[in-house]
Design a protein around this motif. Structure first.
Motif, PDB file in Angstrom:
ATOM      1  N   SER A  70       8.077 -12.737   0.905  1.00 21.40           N
ATOM      2  CA  SER A  70       8.682 -12.552   2.153  1.00 21.40           C
ATOM      3  C   SER A  70      10.252 -12.408   2.152  1.00 21.40           C
ATOM      4  O   SER A  70      10.679 -12.587   0.840  1.00 21.40           O
ATOM      5  CB  SER A  70       8.618 -13.604   3.158  1.00 21.40           C
ATOM      6  N   VAL A  71      10.716 -12.023   3.025  1.00 18.08           N
ATOM      7  CA  VAL A  71      12.340 -11.721   3.126  1.00 18.08           C
ATOM      8  C   VAL A  71      12.847 -13.011   2.839  1.00 18.08           C
ATOM      9  O   VAL A  71      14.048 -13.537   2.160  1.00 18.08           O
ATOM     10  CB  VAL A  71      13.029 -11.065   4.250  1.00 18.08           C
ATOM     11  N   ASN A  72      12.471 -14.091   3.402  1.00 18.68           N
ATOM     12  CA  ASN A  72      13.048 -15.494   3.681  1.00 18.68           C
ATOM     13  C   ASN A  72      12.769 -16.128   2.200  1.00 18.68           C
ATOM     14  O   ASN A  72      13.765 -16.767   1.722  1.00 18.68           O
ATOM     15  CB  ASN A  72      12.352 -16.286   4.594  1.00 18.68           C
ATOM     16  N   ALA A  73      11.815 -15.997   1.427  1.00 22.11           N
ATOM     17  CA  ALA A  73      11.477 -16.377  -0.044  1.00 22.11           C
ATOM     18  C   ALA A  73      12.663 -15.619  -0.894  1.00 22.11           C
ATOM     19  O   ALA A  73      13.230 -16.187  -1.626  1.00 22.11           O
ATOM     20  CB  ALA A  73      10.152 -15.943  -0.316  1.00 22.11           C
ATOM     21  N   LEU A  74      12.892 -14.472  -0.600  1.00 19.97           N
ATOM     22  CA  LEU A  74      13.995 -13.688  -1.611  1.00 19.97           C
ATOM     23  C   LEU A  74      15.388 -14.155  -1.344  1.00 19.97           C
ATOM     24  O   LEU A  74      15.994 -14.161  -2.111  1.00 19.97           O
ATOM     25  CB  LEU A  74      13.896 -12.158  -1.171  1.00 19.97           C
ATOM     26  N   GLN A  75      15.598 -14.609  -0.042  1.00 13.90           N
ATOM     27  CA  GLN A  75      16.830 -15.306   0.323  1.00 13.90           C
ATOM     28  C   GLN A  75      16.984 -16.640  -0.490  1.00 13.90           C
ATOM     29  O   GLN A  75      17.981 -16.943  -1.122  1.00 13.90           O
ATOM     30  CB  GLN A  75      17.124 -15.607   1.547  1.00 13.90           C
ATOM     31  N   LYS A  76      15.924 -17.250  -0.579  1.00 14.68           N
ATOM     32  CA  LYS A  76      15.808 -18.551  -1.100  1.00 14.68           C
ATOM     33  C   LYS A  76      16.181 -18.427  -2.767  1.00 14.68           C
ATOM     34  O   LYS A  76      16.717 -19.078  -3.611  1.00 14.68           O
ATOM     35  CB  LYS A  76      14.637 -19.278  -1.069  1.00 14.68           C
ATOM     36  N   ILE A  77      15.227 -17.506  -3.169  1.00 22.64           N
ATOM     37  CA  ILE A  77      15.220 -17.120  -4.741  1.00 22.64           C
ATOM     38  C   ILE A  77      16.703 -16.636  -5.061  1.00 22.64           C
ATOM     39  O   ILE A  77      17.517 -17.233  -6.051  1.00 22.64           O
ATOM     40  CB  ILE A  77      14.476 -15.980  -5.227  1.00 22.64           C
ATOM     41  N   SER A  78      17.401 -16.038  -4.406  1.00 22.92           N
ATOM     42  CA  SER A  78      18.791 -15.424  -4.319  1.00 22.92           C
ATOM     43  C   SER A  78      19.855 -16.616  -4.364  1.00 22.92           C
ATOM     44  O   SER A  78      20.452 -16.577  -5.354  1.00 22.92           O
ATOM     45  CB  SER A  78      19.216 -14.361  -3.383  1.00 22.92           C
ATOM     46  N   GLU A  79      19.775 -17.536  -3.610  1.00 23.67           N
ATOM     47  CA  GLU A  79      20.367 -18.631  -3.592  1.00 23.67           C
ATOM     48  C   GLU A  79      20.313 -19.579  -4.761  1.00 23.67           C
ATOM     49  O   GLU A  79      21.240 -20.266  -5.396  1.00 23.67           O
ATOM     50  CB  GLU A  79      20.187 -19.380  -2.281  1.00 23.67           C
ATOM     51  N   ALA A  80      19.201 -19.587  -5.252  1.00 20.86           N
ATOM     52  CA  ALA A  80      18.893 -20.587  -6.236  1.00 20.86           C
ATOM     53  C   ALA A  80      19.483 -20.011  -7.701  1.00 20.86           C
ATOM     54  O   ALA A  80      20.138 -20.727  -8.578  1.00 20.86           O
ATOM     55  CB  ALA A  80      17.340 -20.501  -6.693  1.00 20.86           C
ATOM     56  N   HIS A  81      19.317 -18.604  -7.777  1.00 27.92           N
ATOM     57  CA  HIS A  81      20.018 -18.024  -8.974  1.00 27.92           C
ATOM     58  C   HIS A  81      21.409 -17.713  -8.821  1.00 27.92           C
ATOM     59  O   HIS A  81      22.172 -17.682 -10.074  1.00 27.92           O
ATOM     60  CB  HIS A  81      19.108 -16.784  -9.414  1.00 27.92           C
ATOM     61  N   SER A  82      21.855 -17.441  -7.699  1.00 32.85           N
ATOM     62  CA  SER A  82      23.620 -17.354  -7.730  1.00 32.85           C
ATOM     63  C   SER A  82      24.280 -18.366  -8.296  1.00 32.85           C
ATOM     64  O   SER A  82      25.390 -18.459  -8.877  1.00 32.85           O
ATOM     65  CB  SER A  82      23.938 -17.081  -6.119  1.00 32.85           C
ATOM     66  N   GLN A  83      23.931 -19.718  -8.222  1.00 31.35           N
ATOM     67  CA  GLN A  83      24.458 -20.924  -8.738  1.00 31.35           C
ATOM     68  C   GLN A  83      24.697 -20.859 -10.606  1.00 31.35           C
ATOM     69  O   GLN A  83      25.392 -21.559 -11.093  1.00 31.35           O
ATOM     70  CB  GLN A  83      24.108 -22.081  -8.388  1.00 31.35           C
ATOM     71  N   PHE A  84      23.861 -19.739 -11.001  1.00 29.87           N
ATOM     72  CA  PHE A  84      23.751 -19.709 -12.372  1.00 29.87           C
ATOM     73  C   PHE A  84      24.195 -18.420 -12.770  1.00 29.87           C
ATOM     74  O   PHE A  84      24.265 -17.806 -14.059  1.00 29.87           O
ATOM     75  CB  PHE A  84      22.401 -19.803 -12.919  1.00 29.87           C
TER      76      PHE A  84
END
Length: 376
Positions: A70-84
């Protein structure tokens, strides 16, 4: 005029410079590097480098793309990896049913149209794989390439499209067809002979998914997929530098064998990156994290707990790769593989950037000029 930032130190993809101004235009592209600056321009302490591009991201932030396409899942994945430090990535769907593939495609299309930071396309890792080299992929979903899947891969609303396939399971003519549709074809999860691999590369395949892992090995009388990947100077290879998928010696061999620019750092990250959880379900199994190693309840490695800044540090510390080259392996070379105008901090490039502090701590991340992570 755009936003102006002044980097205390700047790695532009080639050189490290001091006290450099970067102007970001309204389009999210870099409009100028250098030149005069106003007194109110923001100063960035530390080292500003091109943002990392990860072509293999299965999940993050407690979300696995297969389980929540889902789009919402992709937003969460993006947020998780942006910190790295990941500023652009390909959400990766491993082998699954066709309806799930459709849902994943629709999610990527929606993420692109709504501007979810970092999403640049999609990576379908399977389902056209070898049963003998399926790894943690679900064998019941492995199948031949069909017209419905070809139509899915042809969708131009999906941005950059990457498909990993086993060349013994997909004909040369179908590989040519995929390439003609603008799909990037990678080879992996395969038990193919060197002859079959060579034919797939000659048909337009350009890369290998997670070098060494789930592919026919190098033997004295049969180079296999591993040997062919190392021999072919024109092919890119993804590398999971986590110390579990590939030994330091095997990494060193790949660094010696491949021309500069043809090795890419990838995470192959699962849902636990950016999460405190220590296990998650995967089809009918459970994957458990011990330290930074993910193991399925059936015994095999199941993706990784690696992030991109971790991969940069590992290839530097374990293999003696100089920091500028390690950074290129995470930014410039993936950009070149995908044909993406990124991986450098120069005029006209995407304003994808990472600000690193002491010991390569990620302090801030930008994607298309938009700050998507700030530490603390």
């Amino acid at each position: 005029m755009g936003v102006i930032l002044i980097a205390e130190k700047l790695f532009d993809g080639e050189r490290i410079l001091a006290d450099v101004a970067i102007t970001i235009g309204d389009s999210g592209l870099i409009s100028a590097v250098g030149g005069g600056v106003s007194s109110d321009a923001e100063r960035l302490p530390g080292l500003l480098v091109p943002g990392f591009i990860d072509i293999q991201v299965n999940g993050g932030g407690g979300v696995l793309f297969n389980q929540e396409p889902s789009v919402n899942a992709l937003q969460k994945i993006s947020e998780a990896h942006s910190q790295f430090g990941t500023s652009a990535f390909l959400p990766t769907l491993i082998t699954d049913s066709f309806p799930v593939m459709q849902q994943a495609a629709d999610a990527v299309s929606g993420a692109l149209s709504s501007g979810v930071p970092g999403v640049i396309g999609v990576h379908f890792e399977g389902p056209h794989l070898s049963e003998a080299k399926k790894g943690t992929h679900e064998g019941g979903f492995i199948r031949s390439l069909s017209h419905e899947e070809l139509s899915l891969y042809a969708r131009e609303d999906l941005g950059i499209r990457l498909v990993t396939l086993a060349p013994e399971c997909v004909s040369v003519s179908d590989i040519r067809k995929l390439v003609s549709l603008g799909v990037h074809v990678c080879l992996g999860h395969s038990n193919a002979s060197a002859e079959v691999v060579e034919a797939a590369l000659d048909a337009g395949a350009t890369g290998f998914t997670h070098l060494y892992n789930a592919m026919s090995p190098l033997h004295s009388r049969e180079p296999g997929m591993v040997g062919t990947a190392l021999i072919r100077d024109d092919a890119w290879c993804g590398l999971i530098a986590d110390g579990h998928h590939v030994s330091t010696g095997a990494m060193a061999l790949a660094l010696k064998a491949k021309p500069r620019g043809k090795l890419l750092l990838v995470s192959d990250a699962m849902s636990l990156v950016g999460s405190d959880a220590t296990s998650f379900p995967l089809f009918d199994r459970v994957v458990t994290r011990e330290g930074d190693k993910l193991t399925s309840s059936t015994g095999e490695l199941a993706g990784s707990h690696l992030d991109m800044i971790g991969a940069v540090k590992n290839i530097r510390d374990w293999c003696g790769v100089e920091l500028p080259e390690a950074l290129r392996m995470a930014s410039l070379y993936p950009a070149q593989f995908l044909g993406l105008g990124a991986g450098v901090i120069t005029e006209g490039a995407r304003a994808d950037m990472v600000l690193l502090g002491e010991d390569l701590q990620v302090n801030r991340t930008w994607s298309l000029g938009r700050e998507i992570y700030r530490r603390n």
